[in-house]
Each structure stands twice: as structure tokens, then as C-alpha cells.
Design an enzyme around this catalytic site. Structure first.
Site, PDB file in Angstrom:
ATOM      1  N   LEU A  65       0.832  -1.213   0.000  1.00 30.27           N
ATOM      2  CA  LEU A  65       0.000   0.000   0.000  1.00 30.27           C
ATOM      3  C   LEU A  65       0.861   1.256   0.000  1.00 30.27           C
ATOM      4  O   LEU A  65       0.448   2.319  -0.427  1.00 30.27           O
ATOM      5  CB  LEU A  65      -0.897   0.013   1.242  1.00 30.27           C
ATOM      6  CG  LEU A  65      -1.921  -1.118   1.337  1.00 30.27           C
ATOM      7  CD1 LEU A  65      -2.494  -1.186   2.734  1.00 30.27           C
ATOM      8  CD2 LEU A  65      -3.025  -0.888   0.324  1.00 30.27           C
ATOM      9  N   GLY A  66       2.054   1.107   0.530  1.00 38.00           N
ATOM     10  CA  GLY A  66       2.954   2.251   0.598  1.00 38.00           C
ATOM     11  C   GLY A  66       4.250   1.821   1.252  1.00 38.00           C
ATOM     12  O   GLY A  66       4.405   0.652   1.626  1.00 38.00           O
ATOM     13  N   GLY A 108       7.994   3.337   3.596  1.00 38.09           N
ATOM     14  CA  GLY A 108       8.702   4.398   4.310  1.00 38.09           C
ATOM     15  C   GLY A 108      10.078   3.865   4.668  1.00 38.09           C
ATOM     16  O   GLY A 108      10.444   2.766   4.248  1.00 38.09           O
ATOM     17  N   PHE A 137      11.058   2.699   7.401  1.00 43.59           N
ATOM     18  CA  PHE A 137      10.921   1.541   8.301  1.00 43.59           C
ATOM     19  C   PHE A 137      10.731   0.242   7.513  1.00 43.59           C
ATOM     20  O   PHE A 137      11.006  -0.834   7.990  1.00 43.59           O
ATOM     21  CB  PHE A 137       9.701   1.752   9.206  1.00 43.59           C
ATOM     22  CG  PHE A 137       8.458   1.980   8.394  1.00 43.59           C
ATOM     23  CD1 PHE A 137       7.710   0.903   7.941  1.00 43.59           C
ATOM     24  CD2 PHE A 137       8.076   3.264   8.026  1.00 43.59           C
ATOM     25  CE1 PHE A 137       6.604   1.117   7.137  1.00 43.59           C
ATOM     26  CE2 PHE A 137       6.973   3.470   7.222  1.00 43.59           C
ATOM     27  CZ  PHE A 137       6.232   2.390   6.771  1.00 43.59           C
ATOM     28  N   GLY A 138      10.195   0.358   6.308  1.00 43.21           N
ATOM     29  CA  GLY A 138       9.847  -0.835   5.534  1.00 43.21           C
ATOM     30  C   GLY A 138       8.643  -0.554   4.663  1.00 43.21           C
ATOM     31  O   GLY A 138       8.516   0.543   4.120  1.00 43.21           O
ATOM     32  N   LYS A 148       2.017  -2.579   8.720  1.00 45.20           N
ATOM     33  CA  LYS A 148       3.321  -1.903   8.589  1.00 45.20           C
ATOM     34  C   LYS A 148       4.381  -2.931   8.939  1.00 45.20           C
ATOM     35  O   LYS A 148       4.429  -3.404  10.082  1.00 45.20           O
ATOM     36  CB  LYS A 148       3.346  -0.725   9.574  1.00 45.20           C
ATOM     37  CG  LYS A 148       4.194   0.414   9.124  1.00 45.20           C
ATOM     38  CD  LYS A 148       4.070   1.574  10.091  1.00 45.20           C
ATOM     39  CE  LYS A 148       3.919   2.876   9.363  1.00 45.20           C
ATOM     40  NZ  LYS A 148       4.040   4.035  10.210  1.00 45.20           N
ATOM     41  N   ASP A 158       2.768  15.443  13.288  1.00 45.25           N
ATOM     42  CA  ASP A 158       3.032  15.191  11.867  1.00 45.25           C
ATOM     43  C   ASP A 158       1.719  15.229  11.079  1.00 45.25           C
ATOM     44  O   ASP A 158       1.508  14.420  10.172  1.00 45.25           O
ATOM     45  CB  ASP A 158       3.731  13.833  11.700  1.00 45.25           C
ATOM     46  CG  ASP A 158       4.439  13.709  10.364  1.00 45.25           C
ATOM     47  OD1 ASP A 158       4.459  14.708   9.611  1.00 45.25           O
ATOM     48  OD2 ASP A 158       4.957  12.617  10.067  1.00 45.25           O
TER      49      ASP A 158
HETATM   50  P1  AMP Z   1       3.145   5.784   6.834  1.00 45.01           P
HETATM   51  O1  AMP Z   1       4.589   5.465   6.977  1.00 45.01           O
HETATM   52  O2  AMP Z   1       2.345   5.468   8.049  1.00 45.01           O
HETATM   53  O3  AMP Z   1       2.961   7.180   6.358  1.00 45.01           O
HETATM   54  O4  AMP Z   1       2.589   4.833   5.642  1.00 45.01           O
HETATM   55  C1  AMP Z   1       3.078   4.883   4.323  1.00 45.01           C
HETATM   56  C2  AMP Z   1       1.950   4.685   3.332  1.00 45.01           C
HETATM   57  O5  AMP Z   1       1.329   3.434   3.525  1.00 45.01           O
HETATM   58  C3  AMP Z   1       0.819   5.709   3.424  1.00 45.01           C
HETATM   59  O6  AMP Z   1       1.095   6.864   2.726  1.00 45.01           O
HETATM   60  C4  AMP Z   1      -0.321   4.944   2.827  1.00 45.01           C
HETATM   61  O7  AMP Z   1      -0.286   4.990   1.420  1.00 45.01           O
HETATM   62  C5  AMP Z   1      -0.062   3.517   3.272  1.00 45.01           C
HETATM   63  N1  AMP Z   1      -0.795   3.245   4.512  1.00 45.01           N
HETATM   64  C6  AMP Z   1      -0.349   3.429   5.774  1.00 45.01           C
HETATM   65  N2  AMP Z   1      -1.291   3.095   6.662  1.00 45.01           N
HETATM   66  C7  AMP Z   1      -2.369   2.685   5.956  1.00 45.01           C
HETATM   67  C8  AMP Z   1      -3.687   2.224   6.305  1.00 45.01           C
HETATM   68  N3  AMP Z   1      -4.054   2.101   7.582  1.00 45.01           N
HETATM   69  N4  AMP Z   1      -4.531   1.912   5.315  1.00 45.01           N
HETATM   70  C9  AMP Z   1      -4.160   2.027   4.031  1.00 45.01           C
HETATM   71  N5  AMP Z   1      -2.950   2.463   3.633  1.00 45.01           N
HETATM   72  C10 AMP Z   1      -2.048   2.783   4.580  1.00 45.01           C
END
Ligand code: AMP
Length: 636
Positions: free
Chosen positions: A363-364, A366, A368-369, A388, A480
Site C-alpha cells: 500500500l505504501g 517508508g 521503516f519498511g 506496517k 506530523d
Molecule cells: P506511513 O509510513 O504510516 O505514512 O505509511 C506509508 C503509506 O502506507 C501511506 O502513505 C499509505 O499509502 C499507506 N498506509 C499506511 N497506513 C495505511 C492504512 N491504515 N490503510 C491504508 N494504507 C495505509
């Protein structure tokens, strides 16, 4: 123009808290609340008293709530030392008019019109009889009734209680009012559906027969209703009239927008009936299905019935009633999956690996992974989750950050915040969260100016303000908040995510002091965060303003190509970003308030949310009075 008062056609956001309703959470705003000559639910003689005290000059006027019709007003006016009282009716399409006069989109607009043109009144409105500052607007009987109706409707439709109910009502009051106007009676115990008069009598005569025992039934000709009521052990039947404008009434009685309102009124005034309505003759069918949850909504909480879902199978969305837009409460993510007591019993911070299915779909990502799609098998249901996954080669600091994020998320439970389901330690450390499938707000909006109307952006940002108000109340700072960290469940449902930098403040602290500098999102940070490393909810308010700017510019990048230090001197010099094209002025005004340099002078989220809500309600009301919309969209 009315002397001494400015009546604006665009409802400006207001900090005025309505006097209506018993709950501090729910604030329904009467559109006349901001008019300085509006007195609320005062009687005719009280109105005359005020006009006398103000001097009885020609054209002196005040506005009061109509005691007999919901949503209506009475305009009390002086001419030649005489009182004239004109009822102002609220039409089904949301417009207001004096009998025989032109329709207007609100009470303010109506008064403004009659200040220029008498159009059938004895004279124009010349001088407002101002409500003395010490006299509050008097709440009317229907104000709390309307509040109760909303509550009952939300309880029965989505099986929500307590805080979840408050959140649902606060975020969706305009839509709920529209729904109630057309369908509410179907959920009432006194509504028996399509039955014959004889069957109605049989039901009234069974059991005790006190005076005022009543039921409402649908008559053979579809769309018309009848009221059957007991009096002196005899059943009386009344046809409920339904006029061309869609109003319901007893013959020659007061007209109402809904059958429910009419029934509530008849509990207080007989309006030509043999008796007041007292006790509902219970519809047994209705009682058997308690609560009367429509088929599109699965019951939750107590009495939870697990849907027959197969792991890996494609989830078929439950259909909504025709013509109705999905509301956040229709999504499974509105309440915690642990709201069901059976699931709560099983809740642990660390979840078992065998209960988690990790999809390869990313889904995305960072530092961290990556964030992967998955399914979590709960006791009685399977839910979609976002996972995550910590990269195994990551150093301890990143792992600690993820653990801290989990610790924060574990303490939060709000419909507008991504909830954590649990942690899982297996091939990697995994943070399991609710799924927000429509992704980050900035990406969602980017390039969609033509598809997503600005009202939709207001709706989403109001939801973000609700989530932030919750954080402020719980004494957490997000640190953030940005459009990239607002995730969408769907086009009408936003949730705040990414608590990697968040902190819980101590009970006596109102800010967090960062000892070390980190990778900070400077363009989203307030001056005191950058200069003194002081982080409070007021710092989050600044970030909310930037997030608003991103949203109203449809995913634009704040401060264009400026670098962090340039942004700091730009702010220091008193400059602020311009209003994004097409962004409503009241929303830009709110952004600028969020960017007040001194944090002491910046509004809190309690205030920000109220302003967002007031503006959101005002545009939702306006939308429902737009004849074009009326034609295009079937009544919800
Ligand atoms: P983050 O590091 O938490 O910003 O997550 C990185 C990316 O993962 C986000 O920009 C979303 O595209 C995806 N993502 C994170 N959490 C969720 C979630 N609960 N549901 C769907 N996509 C998510």
C-alpha cells in the site's frame, strides 16, 4: 438594507454555540441564531412586549421561532402603533416564505428582502428590535425533539451508542436530517406499515386500551397514512393529509415535513383529535427485530451477528438504499472491531501470526519498511487490515519508533483516527491497523478538482478536525499532521494516521519539549516548534491549517519550491500562503487563524472543529435548497 444590522447571504462561520439540545456534543444550529433580532421560541405576547419597549416605531420588527411549525418563524412588525405577525414557513425544499410571498434561502435572506420591498407586508422592515445582550435565545420544544430524533435514528440505523453516536451526529447532521425527513417513521414502534383499518383496530383492541393509545399505518393508496387512536375504548381513524408541497397534517391542522414530527406534535397538542396521543401501540414485528436495523447495516456491539465471510474471498459491499450516498457510519471502520464485546474478550496487544494473512500487495512504504494489505481473522469476522512491516535490517531506533507509534495508537479509539488492531512479532515486527483503502488525502485529491466538489473537501477536513479535537482532549500531540497522513476510507470518510512522531503529554503538561532534532516536517510546523522545540495541540492547529491549504489546493505543495529556512523567514516576516483558487473565504480565514504566530492566540481544536462544523452545516443546508440539486438527486 435593514438599518443597523448587516444581513449577509453567505453564512460566515461563527463561534456561537447554539442553545439547543441537551447534549454538549451535538450542536444543531438554527439558521437564525446569528441574527441580532432573533429571540428564539418566545410567545406572541412576549414579542409584543419587546416591541413596545423598543418604541413601537413604524417598521420596527423582530423574528421569533414559530411554536407550531418545525423550522418555521414568525416575523413580528409594527405599523401605525399596531402589531402584525407574519408566519414564515419552512418549505420541504428548505426555502422559507411568508404565505403568498417569494421563497428565500434562509431567514436572514428573507428579512433582507423585506427590508427593501414590502411585497404584501404592511410596510418594509425598517428597524430591528435588537435582543438585549443579557437575554439568551429561548430554545423551543422542537429543538430538543430534533436532537432526540437524530439520536434515535442513529441508534436504530447503525446501532451506535455513546461517543460513537455523538461523532456520527456531529459529522453528518445535515445528511441525517435529510434522511430522517423521508424515512424516520418507518423505524418507530408505533408505525405498523401497510395494514387494513380492521387489522389496525384489532391491534389497538388487543391488550389494554388506554385513551391515547395509537398507531400509524399506511393506507391502501401508497404514500398516504392514517392515524388510529383509542378513546373511551373506541378506535378513531384519521387520515393524515399529504399536500402538494409534501407536508403532512391533520385536516386543517399544523403542517409538518415528516410523519414523525406530526406524531410528536400530536402528543403535545390534539390539533382536532379526540385526544392527545399518549401510548404507542407497539408493532410486534418491529419489536421482534429490535433494533430495527435496516438490511444494509449489520448490527454491532451486543447482539453482533458475524457475516458469513470467506477468507480471501472478494468482499461484496452491502448495498445502500437507492440514491443514498455512503456515510462514514456505513463503513465497518466507523467503530472499533473490538466494539463487539466477544471480540474485546480476545483482545491482546500482540496478535498471533496464524490469525494474520499478509498479502503481497504494497500500500505504501517508508524508511521503516513497507505497508502491506492483509486480512485479520477475528473471532467472529475477518477484517481487511493494513500492515506496517518493519524491514529486518532496520536498526533498533526504527524498531523503537514503531513500538512507540504502537503504544500511542493503542490508547486511541475514534472514528476519525486509524485504529491499531495489534502488533505481531513473527518474520518481522508488524503493526496491524485498520485499512483506509482510498489512500492519502493529497494523492486522492490531486488532479480531481473537477470530480470532487469543494463541499466534499470541507466535509473531509471537518472530520479531520473531529479527530484532532479528540487527540487534543486526550492530551496527545500528533506532530506530523499533513494531508499525506490523512487517509481515506472512501471519498466521504477521512482518518488521521501516522503516529510515529506523536507524544502523550503528561497530565500537567501542555507541551512536549523535544530534546533532539529529528527529521521534522518544517513546512507544517508552527514557529514555537521550530524555534523552541515546544510541541502542543496549538502546534498541531498550525499543521491543520497547512493540511487545509493542501486539501483546498487539491493536493498542492505548500510554499511551492521554498526551502525550510526560507519558509521560516517568510513566516517570521508576517507573510502567509495565499488562498488556494476556489477555496471558500471562510475556510481561508480559518487557515489564517491557524497560522497566528503566537500560539496563545491561536484557536484550539475545540474552536477549529466548531468553525469547520458551522461552515460545513451552512453549505450542506444551502446545497439542499439548490433547485438543481433537488432535480438531479433523488431525495435521500
Ligand atoms: P506511513 O509510513 O504510516 O505514512 O505509511 C506509508 C503509506 O502506507 C501511506 O502513505 C499509505 O499509502 C499507506 N498506509 C499506511 N497506513 C495505511 C492504512 N491504515 N490503510 C491504508 N494504507 C495505509
Amino acid at each position: 438594507m435593514v438599518t443597523g444590522v448587516s444581513i449577509s447571504c453567505t453564512a460566515a462561520p461563527t463561534t456561537h454555540r447554539s442553545t439547543l439540545g441537551p447534549s454538549p456534543g451535538l450542536v444543531m444550529i438554527d439558521p437564525a441564531t446569528d441574527l441580532p433580532f432573533f429571540y428564539g421560541s418566545i410567545s406572541r405576547s412576549e414579542a409584543e412586549q419587546h416591541l413596545k419597549l423598543a418604541g413601537m416605531s413604524d417598521g420596527l420588527f423582530l423574528l421569533r421561532q414559530c411554536l407550531r411549525s418545525l423550522g418555521g418563524y414568525v416575523l413580528s412588525l409594527i405599523w401605525n402603533l399596531e402589531f402584525y405577525h407574519y408566519p414564515v414557513e419552512k418549505q420541504l425544499n428548505g426555502t422559507y416564505c411568508i404565505s403568498g410571498g417569494k421563497p428565500h434561502c434562509g431567514p436572514a435572506e428573507l428579512c433582507e428582502f423585506y427590508s427593501k420591498d414590502a411585497d404584501g407586508l404592511v410596510c418594509t422592515l425598517r428597524k430591528p428590535c435588537l435582543r438585549p445582550p443579557e437575554q439568551p435565545i429561548k430554545p423551543g420544544v422542537f429543538d430538543s425533539l430534533r436532537d432526540n430524533m437524530l439520536r434515535e435514528y442513529v441508534r436504530q440505523t447503525w446501532n451506535l451508542e455513546a461517543e460513537a453516536m455523538e461523532q456520527a451526529i456531529m459529522s453528518q447532521a445535515p445528511q441525517l436530517e435529510k434522511l430522517i425527513a423521508t424515512t424516520a417513521h418507518e423505524k418507530m414502534a408505533w408505525y405498523h406499515g401497510k395494514i387494513t383499518r380492521t387489522e389496525g383496530e384489532r391491534r389497538l383492541y388487543s391488550g389494554s386500551q388506554p385513551d391515547g393509545k395509537f398507531l400509524v399505518r399506511e393506507r391502501d393508496e401508497s404514500g398516504t397514512f392514517a392515524l388510529s387512536v383509542m378513546y373511551g375504548k373506541t378506535a378513531y381513524h384519521y387520515r393524515i393529509l399529504h399536500d402538494k408541497s409534501g407536508k403532512y397534517s391533520m385536516p386543517e391542522g399544523t403542517k409538518f415535513d415528516t410523519v414523525w414530527q406530526l406524531v410528536e406534535y400530536l402528543k403535545m397538542k390534539p390539533d382536532g383529535l379526540v385526544t392527545l396521543l399518549r401510548e404507542a401501540c407497539m408493532n410486534q414485528n418491529c419489536a421482534n427485530q429490535t433494533p430495527t436495523v435496516p438490511s444494509w447495516r449489520r448490527p454491532r456491539g451486543n447482539g453482533y451477528t458475524p457475516p458469513p465471510e470467506v477468507p480471501g474471498a472478494c468482499k461484496i459491499p452491502t448495498p445502500l438504499p437507492a440514491g443514498r450516498q455512503a456515510l462514514p457510519m456505513d463503513s465497518d471502520e466507523f467503530v472499533s472491531p473490538y466494539a463487539d464485546p466477544k471480540e474485546l474478550q480476545e483482545k491482546t496487544l500482540f496478535i498471533k501470526r496464524e490469525k494474520l494473512m499478509v498479502d503481497e500487495v504494497e500500500l505504501g512504504s517508508g524508511n521503516f519498511g513497507s505497508v502491506k494489505k492483509g486480512v485479520y481473522k477475528m473471532k467472529s469476522k475477518h477484517i481487511d487490515v493494513a500492515i506496517k512491516v518493519l524491514k529486518s535490517e532496520n536498526e533498533k531506533a526504527v524498531r523503537d519508533e514503531m513500538m512507540r507509534e504502537a503504544e500511542i495508537m493503542h490508547q486511541l479509539d475514534n472514528p476519525y483516527i486509524v485504529r491499531m488492531i495489534g502488533l505481531c512479532q513473527a518474520e518481522a515486527l508488524m503493526l496491524v491497523m485498520e485499512m483506509a483503502p482510498a489512500g492519502p488525502l493529497n494523492k486522492f485529491l490531486s488532479g480531481k478538482k473537477d470530480q470532487v466538489p469543494v463541499e466534499n473537501v470541507v466535509e473531509l477536513m471537518h472530520q479531520v478536525s473531529l479527530g484532532m479535537k479528540y487527540l487534543e482532549e486526550k492530551n496527545f500531540v500528533h506532530r506530523d499532521l499533513a494531508a499525506r497522513n490523512v487517509l481515506l476510507v472512501n471519498q466521504h470518510y477521512a482518518k488521521i494516521s501516522d503516529f510515529g512522531l506523536s507524544k502523550a503529554l503528561g497530565a500537567d503538561d501542555n507541551y512536549y519539549k523535544a530534546r533532539t532534532l529529528g527529521k521534522w516536517p518544517l513546512k507544517w510546523y508552527a514557529p514555537e516548534c521550530i524555534n523552541f522545540h515546544k510541541f502542543s495541540s496549538k502546534g498541531d492547529v498550525w499543521s491543520f491549517g497547512i493540511t487545509m491549504w493542501e486539501a483546498f489546493s487539491y493536493g498542492g505543495k505548500p510554499y511551492k519550491k521554498m526551502k525550510g529556512p526560507e519558509v521560516i523567514s517568510f513566516i517570521q516576516s508576517g507573510s502567509r500562503m495565499d488562498n488556494p483558487a476556489g477555496c471558500p473565504d471562510p475556510m481561508y480565514e480559518l487557515m489564517k487563524e491557524c497560522w497566528i504566530y503566537k500560539y496563545e492566540e491561536r484557536p484550539s481544536f475545540v474552536q477549529v472543529e466548531e468553525k469547520m462544523r458551522t461552515y460545513y452545516y451552512s453549505i450542506s443546508k444551502k446545497a439542499s435548497t439548490d433547485p438543481k440539486e433537488q432535480q438531479e438527486k433523488p431525495a435521500a
